[in-house]
Write an enzyme that holds these catalytic residues in place. Structure first.
Site, PDB file in Angstrom:
ATOM      1  N   ASP A 126      91.070  67.937 -33.611  1.00 33.77           N
ATOM      2  CA  ASP A 126      90.684  67.814 -35.009  1.00 33.77           C
ATOM      3  C   ASP A 126      91.034  69.014 -35.888  1.00 33.77           C
ATOM      4  O   ASP A 126      90.815  68.984 -37.101  1.00 33.77           O
ATOM      5  CB  ASP A 126      89.180  67.534 -35.118  1.00 33.77           C
ATOM      6  N   HIS A 166      94.746  69.340 -25.679  1.00 38.35           N
ATOM      7  CA  HIS A 166      95.050  67.915 -25.847  1.00 38.35           C
ATOM      8  C   HIS A 166      95.838  67.631 -27.109  1.00 38.35           C
ATOM      9  O   HIS A 166      95.884  66.491 -27.576  1.00 38.35           O
ATOM     10  CB  HIS A 166      93.753  67.100 -25.819  1.00 38.35           C
ATOM     11  N   CYS A 202     114.914  56.632 -38.143  1.00 45.17           N
ATOM     12  CA  CYS A 202     115.299  55.500 -37.287  1.00 45.17           C
ATOM     13  C   CYS A 202     114.304  54.351 -37.306  1.00 45.17           C
ATOM     14  O   CYS A 202     114.510  53.332 -36.655  1.00 45.17           O
ATOM     15  CB  CYS A 202     115.531  55.965 -35.856  1.00 45.17           C
TER      16      CYS A 202
END
Length: 258
Positions: A110, A125, A161
Site C-alpha cells: 500500500d 510483496h 501492445c
C-alpha cells in the site's frame, strides 16, 4: 483504564530500541487495517474468507482470467490508493529518521510507510504503484491508469501492445523479488532486535525472517492481534492493536506525540 502490564512492555520495548545496535521492523497487514485496508486472514473480515486466493489472486488467475482478477483487485486497490498513513506508520517513520530503525521490511503493497515519511523500506510483496506489460516488457506508473480502473472498472492495458498490465505485486504462484528477499534476510541476520508488527507470520517465506534474527542471538518482539507460530520463541509478545503500542513507544523515545 490503565494497563500496567502493557505499560511495562511498552517501556521495555522503548528501552530495547533506544539501546539497540541494529533494530529492524517487519510489518504486515495489521499495521494498515487502522487505515481502512482489510487484511487477508482475519476470521470474519479477511479477504480469503470470501475468495479463494488461487482463483482470484494467483499468476494463473491473472493470465487466464484477467477480468476476474481485476474485479477482485479493484476494491482492495481503491482502499489502498486512497488510504492515509496512521499513527503507527508515522511512528516508525519518525524512529527511522531519528536513526533508531535500520530498515522497515513490509509485506504490504500500500506504500503507506513511504507516504508516512519512511525511506529505507523493503517491499517483499511488491507495490501497487507500478505496472508491467508482460508482453513487451514495458513499465508504467499506476497513477496514469488508476482513475478509469477505480471509477469505471476498466482494467489497465499497455498503450503499446494492448496487453493487460500486471500490477507489480507478488501473486500466489510467484516468487518474491530476489533482491528484496536477500536484503530483508541480511537485515534480519544483522538485527539485535526485530519488531514484528501487525503480521500473523503465516505467509511463507516472509514468516521465516524472524528465525534469522533468533538464530543469530537477537531479540524478537511480536506486536500483533493474532497468535503466531513463534510466540513461544519470541522474546516479548503483545497481542494488542499496533496503535496501542507503536506510537507510545515512539513518544517515549523521541519525546513528542506522533
Amino acid at each position: 483504564m490503565s494497563d500496567p502490564q502493557l505499560e511495562k512492555s511498552i517501556h521495555t520495548l522503548a528501552e530495547w530500541i533506544r539501546n539497540g545496535r541494529y533494530v529492524v521492523a517487519l510489518t504486515g497487514a495489521g499495521i494498515s487495517t487502522p487505515s481502512g485496508i482489510p487484511d487477508f486472514r482475519s476470521p470474519q473480515t479477511g479477504l480469503w474468507k470470501r475468495d479463494n486466493p488461487l482463483e482470484v489472486a494467483s499468476w494463473r488467475a491473472f493470465r487466464h482470467h484477467p477480468h476476474r482478477f481485476f474485479e477482485w483487485l479493484r476494491p482492495l486497490a481503491e482502499k489502498s490508493w486512497y488510504a492515509q498513513p496512521n499513527a503507527a506508520h508515522k511512528a516508525l517513520a519518525e524512529l527511522q529518521k531519528a536513526g533508531y530503525l535500520k530498515a522497515i521490511i513490509t509485506q504490504n503493497i500500500d506504500n503507506l510507510h513511504q507516504r508516512a515519511g519512511a525511506t529505507q523500506v523493503i517491499e517483499l510483496h511488491g507495490s501497487l504503484r507500478t505496472l508491467s506489460c508482460l508482453n513487451c516488457q514495458r513499465q508504467y506508473k499506476a497513477e496514469n491508469f488508476i482513475e478509469p480502473f477505480l471509477t469505471q472498472g476498466i482494467p489497465p492495458r499497455c498503450p503499446n501492445c494492448r496487453a493487460f498490465l500486471k500490477p507489480n505485486i507478488v501473486l500466489f504462484e510467484e516468487m518474491l523479488p530476489v533482491e528484496a528477499w536477500e536484503e530483508a534476510q541480511q537485515h534480519c541476520e544483522n538485527a539485535d532486535l526485530l519488531l514484528v508488527i501487525g503480521s500473523s507470520l503465516e505467509v511463507i517465506p516472509a514468516a521465516q525472517l524472524p528465525i534469522y534474527t533468533l538464530e543469530k542471538g537477537g531479540k524478537v518482539a511480536i506486536i500483533t492481534l493474532s497468535p503466531t507460530y513463534l510466540d513461544h520463541e519470541a522474546t516479548l509478545v503483545l497481542h494488542r492493536d499496533v496503535l496501542e503500542v507503536i506510537p507510545p513507544i515512539a513518544t517515549l523515545i523521541l519525546g513528542n506525540s506522533i
